[in-house]
Design an enzyme around this catalytic site. Structure first.
Site, PDB file in Angstrom:
ATOM      1  N   HIS A 148       0.834  -1.213   0.000  1.00 19.30           N
ATOM      2  CA  HIS A 148       0.000   0.000   0.000  1.00 19.30           C
ATOM      3  C   HIS A 148       0.864   1.256   0.000  1.00 19.30           C
ATOM      4  O   HIS A 148       0.448   2.300   0.493  1.00 19.30           O
ATOM      5  CB  HIS A 148      -0.938   0.048   1.212  1.00 19.30           C
ATOM      6  N   SER A 161      15.053  21.274 -16.063  1.00 17.77           N
ATOM      7  CA  SER A 161      13.831  22.072 -16.159  1.00 17.77           C
ATOM      8  C   SER A 161      14.179  23.412 -16.804  1.00 17.77           C
ATOM      9  O   SER A 161      15.219  24.001 -16.498  1.00 17.77           O
ATOM     10  CB  SER A 161      13.258  22.293 -14.754  1.00 17.77           C
ATOM     11  N   ASN A 192      15.512  15.738 -13.530  1.00 17.40           N
ATOM     12  CA  ASN A 192      14.300  14.912 -13.560  1.00 17.40           C
ATOM     13  C   ASN A 192      14.557  13.516 -14.137  1.00 17.40           C
ATOM     14  O   ASN A 192      15.349  13.366 -15.064  1.00 17.40           O
ATOM     15  CB  ASN A 192      13.230  15.614 -14.397  1.00 17.40           C
ATOM     16  N   GLN A 237      -3.938  -6.638 -43.634  1.00 22.09           N
ATOM     17  CA  GLN A 237      -2.654  -5.927 -43.694  1.00 22.09           C
ATOM     18  C   GLN A 237      -2.550  -4.890 -42.572  1.00 22.09           C
ATOM     19  O   GLN A 237      -1.467  -4.464 -42.213  1.00 22.09           O
ATOM     20  CB  GLN A 237      -2.421  -5.295 -45.062  1.00 22.09           C
TER      21      GLN A 237
HETATM   22  N1  ARG Z   1      -0.164  -6.106 -48.080  1.00 27.08           N
HETATM   23  C1  ARG Z   1      -0.909  -7.295 -48.105  1.00 27.08           C
HETATM   24  C2  ARG Z   1      -1.139  -7.824 -46.676  1.00 27.08           C
HETATM   25  O1  ARG Z   1      -0.393  -7.531 -45.810  1.00 27.08           O
HETATM   26  C3  ARG Z   1      -0.193  -8.341 -48.893  1.00 27.08           C
HETATM   27  C4  ARG Z   1      -1.110  -9.385 -49.409  1.00 27.08           C
HETATM   28  C5  ARG Z   1      -1.960  -8.817 -50.468  1.00 27.08           C
HETATM   29  N2  ARG Z   1      -2.857  -9.817 -50.981  1.00 27.08           N
HETATM   30  C6  ARG Z   1      -3.912  -9.473 -51.746  1.00 27.08           C
HETATM   31  N3  ARG Z   1      -4.662 -10.422 -52.152  1.00 27.08           N
HETATM   32  N4  ARG Z   1      -4.178  -8.223 -52.024  1.00 27.08           N
HETATM   33  O2  ARG Z   1      -2.101  -8.512 -46.456  1.00 27.08           O
END
Ligand code: ARG
Length: 393
Positions: free
Chosen positions: A156, A279, A287, A324
């Site tokens: 605590h 500072s 700091n 992606q």
């Molecule tokens: N930049 C894409 C990803 O990371 C690569 C794969 C793309 N595949 C596709 N069918 N457009 O998923």
């Protein structure tokens, strides 16, 4: 440079910018891994009789040269190319002509990106585990040289019992090693070879040898069934980010202790000037910003994990471009935790501990439980009676 799927119909600029977005820049991290996976794929195509020995030799030489040129910073994945897979094939074809146009047989960017990501992830998991071990080793050094220094243990944020600097440092070292073990264990999902699953439903007509690319790339096994591969995208990444987030928590709590210990009120640690910042208004101040920022960044890996999980949540099976979007939080989360770990391993050896201040904070009241236990052992009192008497002494 063209895209692999171009049919001489111009792509709307805004659509290109929106779909390739930052992805082409993020993919620079994957180039070396895509080179490696492409080399294994070419070797497999050659062994299966779909690429001549001469074409194979030319492709391997060109892949090495293109990968080395990228490592030297001589080229980057361009927005117009969308991703590293396109950039690599474009350069390969420019270098070796016809042979380069044979390489994409039996694969898709969908399994290609997973192969590159998993190779990247396996390396990063090992690297981050090593960085966690590095912080643990810096704590070991503190425990070895000054481990016997007495200090209060807190519950605590109130002084509770005497402990030692060795007990404090050893606790963090043990948990950081546990984090390293967790990171190493997170490798399991990344250790399956996606190559051969192609767009997500395998490869018709051709007789491909998935075991060859599995061996060549050091994967534990081929990912089976091929229809599961795209469904699994994000899971290895999420497991890895979860373990990274646990490491970030331990680094943040270590940093939080050091911020507290560096206050004038505690005075347990002194930071050399080189590790502190000043500072603009208050000339006397130094700091502990470095520890505050490690503490403050604790949430970054956890936030990255939440962002990643939101991408895959409720998504239908199969490949979708949404996937992606996993790369950005993955890289950001790993970068964050890795920076904090490296900073702490660098700073810990410079910290000085004030023995007198630490010992001075251990007043006799902190030995109350010890006194009670002695009365139990020496006088045979019930603990509750000894507890009552220890309060009065
Ligand atoms: N930049 C894409 C990803 O990371 C690569 C794969 C793309 N595949 C596709 N069918 N457009 O998923």
């Amino acid at each position: 440079m063209t895209r692999l799927w171009d049919r001489n119909e111009p792509l709307d600029r805004l659509v290109l910018e929106f779909t390739a977005g930052e992805d082409h820049a993020l993919d620079d991290r994957l180039v070396a891994h895509d080179v490696r996976a492409s080399a294994a794929h070419a070797e497999m195509l050659c062994a299966a009789g779909y690429l001549s020995q001469a074409d194979h030799a030319a492709v391997q030489r060109a892949l090495l040269a293109i990968g080395a040129a990228h490592a030297r910073g001589e080229w980057r994945v361009a927005l117009e190319e969308e991703d590293c897979h396109t950039a690599l094939e474009n350069r390969l074809t420019a270098a070796v002509g016809e042979a380069g146009r044979r390489i994409h047989l039996g694969r898709s960017r969908n399994d290609q990106v997973l192969a590159a990501l998993r190779l990247w992830l396996k390396g990063e998991l090992a690297a981050l585990a090593g960085e966690a071990e590095g912080v643990a080793a810096a704590l070991d050094a503190i425990a070895q040289s000054r481990g016997a220094l007495v200090m209060p243990g807190y519950t605590h944020m109130q002084r509770a019992m005497p402990t030692t600097l060795g007990g404090w440092a050893g606790a963090f070292a043990a948990e950081l090693r546990d984090d390293a073990t967790g990171l190493a264990a997170a490798r399991r999902r990344a250790d399956l070879n996606p190559l051969g699953s192609a767009a997500g439903y395998g490869v018709p007509v051709l007789a491909l040898d998935r075991s060859l690319t599995t061996r060549a790339l050091g994967f534990a096994a081929a990912h089976e069934p091929v229809t599961a591969v795209q469904l699994s995208r994000g899971k290895a990444e999420a497991g890895a980010l979860f373990e990274a987030a646990l490491l970030a928590q331990d680094l943040g709590r270590l940093a939080a202790d050091l911020c507290l210990f560096a206050t004038a009120e505690f005075g347990f640690v002194r930071l050399p000037a080189a590790l502190t910042t000043g500072s603009s208004m208050l000339p006397q101040k130094r700091n502990p910003d470095l520890f505050e920022l490690v503490r403050g960044r604790t949430g970054e890996a956890a936030a990255a994990l939440a962002e990643l999980l939101a991408v895959t949540a409720k998504m239908p099976s199969g490949y979708h471009r949404d996937l992606q979007l996993i790369k950005k939080p993955l890289f950001r989360g790993f970068d964050s935790v890795s920076a904090s770990a490296r900073l702490l391993a660098h700073a810990l050896p410079g910290i000085e501990f004030d023995e007198a201040r630490m010992r001075g904070a251990v007043d006799p009241s902190l030995r109350a439980a010890e006194r009670a236990y002695r009365m139990v052992v020496e006088l045979g009192l019930p603990f509750r009676e000894a507890y009552r008497r220890a309060q009065e002494t």
